[in-house]
Design a protein around this motif. Structure first.
Motif, PDB file in Angstrom:
ATOM      1  N   ASP A   8       0.941  -1.166  -0.151  1.00 26.27           N
ATOM      2  CA  ASP A   8      -0.109  -0.177   0.084  1.00 26.27           C
ATOM      3  C   ASP A   8       0.879   1.321  -0.164  1.00 26.27           C
ATOM      4  OD1 ASP A   8      -2.973  -1.114   0.413  1.00 26.27           O
ATOM      5  OD2 ASP A   8      -1.636  -2.163   1.690  1.00 26.27           O
ATOM      6  N   TRP A   9       1.874   1.424  -1.145  1.00 27.33           N
ATOM      7  CA  TRP A   9       2.493   2.654  -0.927  1.00 27.33           C
ATOM      8  C   TRP A   9       1.903   3.587  -1.575  1.00 27.33           C
ATOM      9  CZ3 TRP A   9       7.657   0.763  -3.980  1.00 27.33           C
ATOM     10  CH2 TRP A   9       8.454  -0.262  -2.926  1.00 27.33           C
ATOM     11  N   HIS A  10       0.790   3.547  -2.383  1.00 27.35           N
ATOM     12  CA  HIS A  10      -0.027   4.231  -3.020  1.00 27.35           C
ATOM     13  C   HIS A  10       0.751   5.582  -3.416  1.00 27.35           C
ATOM     14  CE1 HIS A  10      -4.218   2.937  -2.001  1.00 27.35           C
ATOM     15  NE2 HIS A  10      -3.624   2.280  -0.929  1.00 27.35           N
ATOM     16  N   LEU A  11       1.671   5.165  -4.379  1.00 26.31           N
ATOM     17  CA  LEU A  11       2.632   6.507  -5.070  1.00 26.31           C
ATOM     18  C   LEU A  11       1.808   7.049  -6.065  1.00 26.31           C
ATOM     19  CD1 LEU A  11       5.609   4.332  -6.357  1.00 26.31           C
ATOM     20  CD2 LEU A  11       5.476   5.632  -4.239  1.00 26.31           C
ATOM     21  N   GLY A  12       1.848   8.369  -5.907  1.00 26.07           N
ATOM     22  CA  GLY A  12       0.787   9.462  -6.692  1.00 26.07           C
ATOM     23  C   GLY A  12      -0.317   9.866  -5.696  1.00 26.07           C
ATOM     24  N   HIS A  13      -0.172   9.727  -4.551  1.00 24.50           N
ATOM     25  CA  HIS A  13      -1.465  10.005  -3.563  1.00 24.50           C
ATOM     26  C   HIS A  13      -1.246  11.529  -3.413  1.00 24.50           C
ATOM     27  CE1 HIS A  13      -3.302  10.448   0.467  1.00 24.50           C
ATOM     28  NE2 HIS A  13      -4.184   9.784  -0.217  1.00 24.50           N
ATOM     29  N   HIS A  14      -2.561  12.015  -3.229  1.00 25.58           N
ATOM     30  CA  HIS A  14      -2.501  13.559  -2.717  1.00 25.58           C
ATOM     31  C   HIS A  14      -3.441  13.371  -1.627  1.00 25.58           C
ATOM     32  CE1 HIS A  14      -1.227  14.297  -6.833  1.00 25.58           C
ATOM     33  NE2 HIS A  14      -1.131  15.656  -6.626  1.00 25.58           N
ATOM     34  N   LEU A  15      -3.048  14.328  -0.345  1.00 23.96           N
ATOM     35  CA  LEU A  15      -3.719  14.277   0.619  1.00 23.96           C
ATOM     36  C   LEU A  15      -4.294  15.747   0.818  1.00 23.96           C
ATOM     37  CD1 LEU A  15      -4.515  12.921   3.487  1.00 23.96           C
ATOM     38  CD2 LEU A  15      -2.427  14.058   4.538  1.00 23.96           C
ATOM     39  N   HIS A  16      -5.703  15.811   0.850  1.00 19.78           N
ATOM     40  CA  HIS A  16      -6.532  17.132   0.465  1.00 19.78           C
ATOM     41  C   HIS A  16      -5.794  17.976  -0.385  1.00 19.78           C
ATOM     42  CE1 HIS A  16      -9.226  16.121   3.804  1.00 19.78           C
ATOM     43  NE2 HIS A  16      -8.363  15.519   4.635  1.00 19.78           N
ATOM     44  N   GLY A  17      -5.444  17.191  -1.794  1.00 19.98           N
ATOM     45  CA  GLY A  17      -4.753  18.161  -2.828  1.00 19.98           C
ATOM     46  C   GLY A  17      -3.265  18.390  -2.467  1.00 19.98           C
ATOM     47  N   ARG A  46      -0.429 -11.694   8.210  1.00 21.53           N
ATOM     48  CA  ARG A  46      -0.316 -10.092   8.715  1.00 21.53           C
ATOM     49  C   ARG A  46      -0.375  -9.248   7.331  1.00 21.53           C
ATOM     50  NH1 ARG A  46       2.772  -8.651  13.174  1.00 21.53           N
ATOM     51  NH2 ARG A  46       3.028 -10.550  14.463  1.00 21.53           N
ATOM     52  N   TYR A  47      -1.034  -8.140   7.883  1.00 28.66           N
ATOM     53  CA  TYR A  47      -1.007  -6.862   6.880  1.00 28.66           C
ATOM     54  C   TYR A  47       0.153  -5.968   7.555  1.00 28.66           C
ATOM     55  CZ  TYR A  47      -6.065  -7.333   5.286  1.00 28.66           C
ATOM     56  OH  TYR A  47      -6.902  -7.848   4.682  1.00 28.66           O
ATOM     57  N   SER A  48       1.073  -5.391   6.570  1.00 28.66           N
ATOM     58  CA  SER A  48       2.026  -4.789   7.144  1.00 28.66           C
ATOM     59  C   SER A  48       1.629  -3.421   7.073  1.00 28.66           C
ATOM     60  CB  SER A  48       3.265  -4.723   5.997  1.00 28.66           C
ATOM     61  OG  SER A  48       2.767  -4.204   4.708  1.00 28.66           O
ATOM     62  N   GLY A  49       0.428  -2.867   6.508  1.00 30.37           N
ATOM     63  CA  GLY A  49      -0.146  -1.548   6.498  1.00 30.37           C
ATOM     64  C   GLY A  49       0.545  -0.747   5.729  1.00 30.37           C
ATOM     65  N   SER A  50      -0.084   0.686   5.381  1.00 29.17           N
ATOM     66  CA  SER A  50       0.935   1.419   4.558  1.00 29.17           C
ATOM     67  C   SER A  50       1.820   2.009   5.343  1.00 29.17           C
ATOM     68  CB  SER A  50      -0.369   2.675   4.055  1.00 29.17           C
ATOM     69  OG  SER A  50      -0.872   3.262   5.100  1.00 29.17           O
ATOM     70  N   PRO A  51       2.962   2.700   4.579  1.00 32.20           N
ATOM     71  CA  PRO A  51       4.051   3.108   5.172  1.00 32.20           C
ATOM     72  C   PRO A  51       3.872   4.493   5.464  1.00 32.20           C
ATOM     73  CG  PRO A  51       4.423   3.162   3.001  1.00 32.20           C
ATOM     74  CD  PRO A  51       3.151   2.159   3.157  1.00 32.20           C
ATOM     75  N   LEU A  52       2.819   5.258   5.009  1.00 31.69           N
ATOM     76  CA  LEU A  52       2.427   6.570   5.073  1.00 31.69           C
ATOM     77  C   LEU A  52       1.055   6.617   5.545  1.00 31.69           C
ATOM     78  CD1 LEU A  52       5.081   7.151   3.085  1.00 31.69           C
ATOM     79  CD2 LEU A  52       3.897   8.975   2.145  1.00 31.69           C
ATOM     80  N   PRO A  53       0.761   7.685   6.431  1.00 36.30           N
ATOM     81  CA  PRO A  53      -0.588   7.964   6.689  1.00 36.30           C
ATOM     82  C   PRO A  53      -1.424   8.381   5.695  1.00 36.30           C
ATOM     83  CG  PRO A  53       0.822   9.741   7.467  1.00 36.30           C
ATOM     84  CD  PRO A  53       1.649   8.688   7.015  1.00 36.30           C
ATOM     85  N   LEU A  54      -2.366   7.629   4.960  1.00 31.29           N
ATOM     86  CA  LEU A  54      -3.227   8.109   3.935  1.00 31.29           C
ATOM     87  C   LEU A  54      -4.511   8.986   4.198  1.00 31.29           C
ATOM     88  CD1 LEU A  54      -2.839   4.706   2.156  1.00 31.29           C
ATOM     89  CD2 LEU A  54      -1.453   6.893   1.618  1.00 31.29           C
ATOM     90  N   SER A  55      -4.665   9.463   5.455  1.00 35.15           N
ATOM     91  CA  SER A  55      -5.636  10.195   5.795  1.00 35.15           C
ATOM     92  C   SER A  55      -5.299  11.012   7.105  1.00 35.15           C
ATOM     93  CB  SER A  55      -6.975   9.638   6.059  1.00 35.15           C
ATOM     94  OG  SER A  55      -7.071   8.926   7.367  1.00 35.15           O
ATOM     95  N   LEU A  56      -5.554  11.948   7.440  1.00 34.79           N
ATOM     96  CA  LEU A  56      -5.485  12.977   8.659  1.00 34.79           C
ATOM     97  C   LEU A  56      -5.811  11.978  10.012  1.00 34.79           C
ATOM     98  CD1 LEU A  56      -6.416  16.288   7.685  1.00 34.79           C
ATOM     99  CD2 LEU A  56      -4.133  15.385   7.684  1.00 34.79           C
ATOM    100  N   ASP A  57      -6.659  11.056   9.729  1.00 41.96           N
ATOM    101  CA  ASP A  57      -7.261  10.422  11.012  1.00 41.96           C
ATOM    102  C   ASP A  57      -6.128   9.077  11.224  1.00 41.96           C
ATOM    103  OD1 ASP A  57      -9.739  11.698   9.982  1.00 41.96           O
ATOM    104  OD2 ASP A  57     -10.633  10.360  11.634  1.00 41.96           O
ATOM    105  N   GLU A 105      -9.192  -4.579  10.610  1.00 42.08           N
ATOM    106  CA  GLU A 105      -9.792  -3.251  10.851  1.00 42.08           C
ATOM    107  C   GLU A 105      -9.407  -2.699   9.880  1.00 42.08           C
ATOM    108  OE1 GLU A 105      -9.151  -0.385  14.853  1.00 42.08           O
ATOM    109  OE2 GLU A 105      -7.968  -2.287  14.710  1.00 42.08           O
ATOM    110  N   LEU A 106     -10.414  -1.459   9.680  1.00 41.20           N
ATOM    111  CA  LEU A 106     -10.324  -0.691   8.412  1.00 41.20           C
ATOM    112  C   LEU A 106      -9.859   0.710   8.971  1.00 41.20           C
ATOM    113  CD1 LEU A 106     -13.532  -1.090   6.434  1.00 41.20           C
ATOM    114  CD2 LEU A 106     -11.353  -1.635   5.674  1.00 41.20           C
ATOM    115  N   SER A 107      -9.055   1.491   8.262  1.00 43.83           N
ATOM    116  CA  SER A 107      -8.880   2.874   8.194  1.00 43.83           C
ATOM    117  C   SER A 107      -9.915   3.722   7.608  1.00 43.83           C
ATOM    118  CB  SER A 107      -7.501   3.319   7.602  1.00 43.83           C
ATOM    119  OG  SER A 107      -7.413   4.723   7.687  1.00 43.83           O
TER     120      SER A 107
END
Length: 414
Positions: free
Chosen positions: A8-17, A243-254, A196-198
């Motif tokens: 879940d690297w999500h390269l190209g992600h934007h956080l609120h723009g 296991r889920y390793s989870g994303s390496p970056l926070p993908l939402s402020l929560d 458990e979802l984010s």
């Protein structure tokens, strides 16, 4: 043998723009050094390499630059990449012949022979240890779309049965190929029962919780199962080695409070000896104001904002922390954003989101439209606001699940 599991690297992600390229670049630099420090024999990337099916050129450049540098620095490292639900399977698969020449195994989609059978020669990847011996076999199974599954009709549990059949065939072939003492490693990109979802940064891969997959599709004899899709690092079904390793970056402020990580998996023959979380350093901090109780007035919030550090030459703008502000208001405040922005005029932060809270429920979202910028809200939050405005309470879990089903169905139709 040592494996590093990430997803879940999500390269190209934007956080609120806001573009995340700087953070991703820093993560990939850290990951490269971690591979060296931990003397890893293999790297497993369990899907959602990109944030969208059509990622920007800069995101693709990060990905290929990382693969090239990893192969240059670590000639014997086995790299396994599977596609996720956000990835374009064909885009990942396009350079597969070239990458395989460099011992980089990419599985964007389920490989099949011209006769329609699973191409087990591509799905089964041997992993070698530091002595160049095959120490494990990896079932490199990517995100499974309905078209990838055997035709079973829309019967009850059709998804679970179809996925189970694919994995069953792959595991049976693995058992025939591996020798005693060689570990069995599985990959998957799926929403598992009990996961458990984010809530604000991810959607279920299928419509509704009834299509969550049971952990039983992965055999007990598997030494380790590397999963992707959920952004919280977690074990599944009470099994420590799934296991889920989870994303390496926070993908939402929560996700500000999550411990983002990759996982270091140590194998001793067929036995999984240790699973060690390796925390990912946060390149950009997230600040949420107010600190402490969340019912502070506008004046109290503005006072906290004025205490934030000033801009200076020692910190470039791309490293300014992200800021979320929550304000308790007795009534809608039309000039709210202007007052907050004025308080932040010379501060070394990037304002991403303003939340408002009121002492009494309002009848509709339109009643508070002056202080709400819907473009800054996730669908989940719009739904929650509407529910609270009518019932003065938080939406129950069943209602949230029903909302996710409708949202996913709508997005799939686009």
């Amino acid at each position: 043998m040592h494996l590093i599991h990430t997803s879940d690297w999500h390269l190209g992600h934007h956080l609120h723009g806001v573009n995340r390229e700087y953070e991703h670049r820093r993560f990939l630099e850290w990951l490269m050094n971690t591979i060296e420090d931990q003397r890893a024999d293999a790297l497993l990337i369990a899907g959602d390499v990109f944030d969208s099916a059509n990622p920007p050129a800069a995101a693709q450049a990060l990905y290929y630059r990382f693969l090239a540098e990893a192969r240059h620095r670590f000639p014997s490292l086995d790299l396994v990449v599977i596609g996720g639900n956000h990835d374009s399977a064909s885009r990942l698969d396009a350079p597969k012949p070239l990458l395989r020449h460099f011992n980089i195994h990419v599985m964007g989609s389920v490989a099949r022979t011209p006769q329609g059978q699973l191409d087990l020669d591509q799905l089964l990847v041997p992993l070698r240890n530091g002595d160049n011996d095959v120490a494990a076999w990896c079932a490199a199974v990517p995100f499974l779309r309905p078209a990838d599954l055997p035709r079973m009709g829309q019967t009850e549990n059709w998804l679970e049965r179809g996925v189970g059949q694919v994995y069953g065939e792959v595991f049976a072939a693995l058992e025939q190929r591996r020798q005693p003492g060689q570990a069995l490693i599985a990959t998957g990109h799926a929403y598992m029962t009990g996961g458990e979802l984010s809530e604000l940064s991810e959607r279920k891969i299928q419509v509704g919780n009834q299509h969550a997959l049971p952990v039983a599709i992965f055999p007990e004899r598997a030494s380790y199962t590397a999963l992707g899709h959920l952004h919280k690092a977690q074990r599944v079904g009470g099994r420590d080695n799934v296991r889920y390793s989870g994303s390496p970056l926070p993908l939402s402020l929560d996700e500000a409070g999550y411990l983002h990580q990759v996982l270091l998996v140590s194998l001793d023959g067929e036995r999984c000896r240790e699973i060690k979380p390796l925390p990912v350093p946060r390149a950009v901090d997230i600040i949420r104001i107010p600190k402490g109780r969340g019912d502070k007035t506008l004046d109290e919030v503005l006072a906290e904002l004025r205490e934030l550090p000033e801009r200076g030459a020692d910190l470039p703008p791309e490293q300014y922390p992200f800021l979320e502000v929550t304000v308790f208001l007795p009534q809608p405040e039309p000039g709210l954003r202007k007052q907050i922005e004025e308080a932040l005029a010379d501060k070394a932060v990037r304002l991403l989101k303003i939340r408002t809270r009121y002492p009494k429920p309002t009848s509709t979202l339109a009643d508070t439209a002056e202080s709400i910028d819907l473009a800054q809200l996730e669908p989940e939050e719009v739904f929650a606001r509407k529910y609270r405005s009518q019932f003065d309470d938080e939406p129950p879990k069943a209602m949230r699940q029903a909302f996710h089903e409708l949202l996913e169905a709508t997005l799939m139709e686009r």
